[in-house]
Design a protein around this motif. Structure first.
Motif, PDB file in Angstrom:
ATOM      1  N   LYS A   1      -0.191  -6.924   4.797  1.00 53.67           N
ATOM      2  CA  LYS A   1       0.290  -6.125   3.666  1.00 53.67           C
ATOM      3  C   LYS A   1       1.251  -5.046   4.140  1.00 53.67           C
TER       4      LYS A   1
ATOM      5  N   THR B   1       3.311  -1.398   3.961  1.00 58.76           N
ATOM      6  CA  THR B   1       2.954  -0.023   3.635  1.00 58.76           C
ATOM      7  C   THR B   1       4.212   0.775   3.324  1.00 58.76           C
TER       8      THR B   1
ATOM      9  N   TYR C   1      -4.322  -7.563   7.057  1.00 57.18           N
ATOM     10  CA  TYR C   1      -4.174  -8.081   5.695  1.00 57.18           C
ATOM     11  C   TYR C   1      -2.774  -8.628   5.399  1.00 57.18           C
TER      12      TYR C   1
ATOM     13  N   ASN D   1      -3.021  -2.428   7.895  1.00 57.38           N
ATOM     14  CA  ASN D   1      -2.577  -3.204   6.729  1.00 57.38           C
ATOM     15  C   ASN D   1      -1.749  -4.405   7.158  1.00 57.38           C
TER      16      ASN D   1
ATOM     17  N   ASP E   1       0.862  -1.181   0.000  1.00 51.05           N
ATOM     18  CA  ASP E   1       0.000   0.000   0.000  1.00 51.05           C
ATOM     19  C   ASP E   1       0.901   1.235   0.000  1.00 51.05           C
TER      20      ASP E   1
END
Length: 364
Positions: free
Chosen positions: A109, A111, A107, A103, A79
């Motif tokens: 994920k 950043t 998830y 994030n 992200d």
């Protein structure tokens, strides 16, 4: 994002300056900086593999710092968030960190946080980022025109890889200008403009490695020049000269360029190279340097370096006396007679001439 935000974003993309619209989205479109994004280089491999660590891009304006960050934004699976240090406050940073934590936790994920003009953050703001860079909550990408070793927190530097971007070469600027004129999607191709070879050469030379300055000039030229009888907008040398009337000089009042230039100036005098000394004098004056600062440096050079090993000059006076006296006299002449910016009187160049003569003497 609601409908109004979407429409606002779409309009901003259409109305954005040419330099912003023409930004590459892939590494293959990037012009210049092959010393860091060549196909065998670390940054190229890291972006392609999407395995980035924290990075700081450092270099003059218009060399591609934000462009590289945008390329990363288009290629990474992480992200990507962006803030500008000139306007962002503590609340903006807290919001980014909160989203980055979500994030990571919800998830899995990563950043990436891009901070433009990171040198504008004070020590407290930079310190706030430290624990989150340390534990991997965010991958930091900073961009700065200032020397990061002076302007960025040492703890952040130790956790980042620093890439120095160089001024673009003339051929790189030409490539960008030709792309701008011909690209119908993101550039000015729809205007049906044609640029003369001497105009292209002039813009590439005067931009002095600053792609943004060159693109702004060509955009202005195309938008303000009337079509000829053949229906084409001709960008001639005269049009180009109107669009960028002063050479872009990389200079500042307190940063690296300031001290690098004055150091080169003094070393030229010390090394008996009057041509180089006059060049650096002209460069500083052109950029608006305070003549009193230059005068002080000349007098220091005269006192410390000129005539230390010389013999007498007659009448019991040494070369050191003459050089120091001459520099002081040239400074008084400049103060009393004025420089090139003074209007009126037949000797408005007297001050500049006295300074030049002093420099040639000190470099001899």
């Amino acid at each position: 994002m609601d409908l109004f935000d979407y429409m606002r974003e779409q309009n901003m993309e259409k109305e954005a300056p040419l330099a912003s619209r023409l930004r590459p989205t892939t590494l293959d479109e990037v012009v210049g900086q092959q010393h860091i994004i060549g196909k065998d280089k670390l940054l190229y491999r890291a972006i392609k593999a999407d395995k980035l660590s924290s990075i700081i891009f450092y270099g003059p304006p218009g060399t591609g710092k934000t462009t590289l960050a945008k390329v990363i934004a288009h290629t990474t699976s992480a992200d990507f968030m962006q803030i500008n240090a000139t306007s962002a406050g503590k609340k903006d940073m807290e919001d980014v960190i909160e989203k980055a934590k979500n994030n990571q936790g919800m998830y899995g994920k990563k950043t990436i946080l891009f901070i433009d003009e990171i040198h504008r953050f004070n020590k407290g703001q930079q310190d706030y980022l430290l624990p989150y860079v340390e534990d991997g909550t965010i991958i930091l990408i900073g961009a700065t025109t200032e020397n990061p070793y002076f302007e960025v927190n040492g703890a952040l530097l130790s956790r980042s890889v620093i890439f120095e971007l160089r001024a673009l070469g003339k051929e790189d600027i030409k490539t960008l200008l030709c792309r701008a004129v011909s690209d119908r999607e993101k550039g000015m191709g729809a205007y049906n403009a044609k640029m003369d070879d001497d105009a292209l050469e002039f813009l590439a030379d005067v931009a002095n490695g600053d792609a943004r300055a060159a693109l702004t000039a060509i955009e202005l030229g195309i938008l303000t020049t009337e079509r000829s009888a053949d229906g084409i907008i001709h960008i001639t040398l005269e049009v180009a000269q109107e669009c960028i009337q002063k050479r872009v000089v990389r200079y500042d009042k307190s940063g690296d360029n300031h001290y690098d230039t004055i150091s080169a100036f003094i070393k030229s005098m010390r090394g008996s190279d009057p041509d180089a000394a006059l060049y650096y004098l002209a460069r500083m004056l052109y950029a608006g340097e305070d003549i009193r600062f230059i005068s002080r440096r000349i007098m220091i050079c005269a006192a410390e370096d000129v005539g230390l090993c010389g013999g007498g000059c007659g009448n019991g006076r040494s070369e050191r006396d003459y050089s120091r006296g001459g520099c002081c006299n040239s400074s008084r002449t400049h103060r009393n007679a004025g420089g090139t910016h003074h209007i009126g009187g037949g000797s408005h160049l007297c001050g500049e001439r006295a300074k030049e003569q002093c420099i040639v003497y000190g470099s001899g």
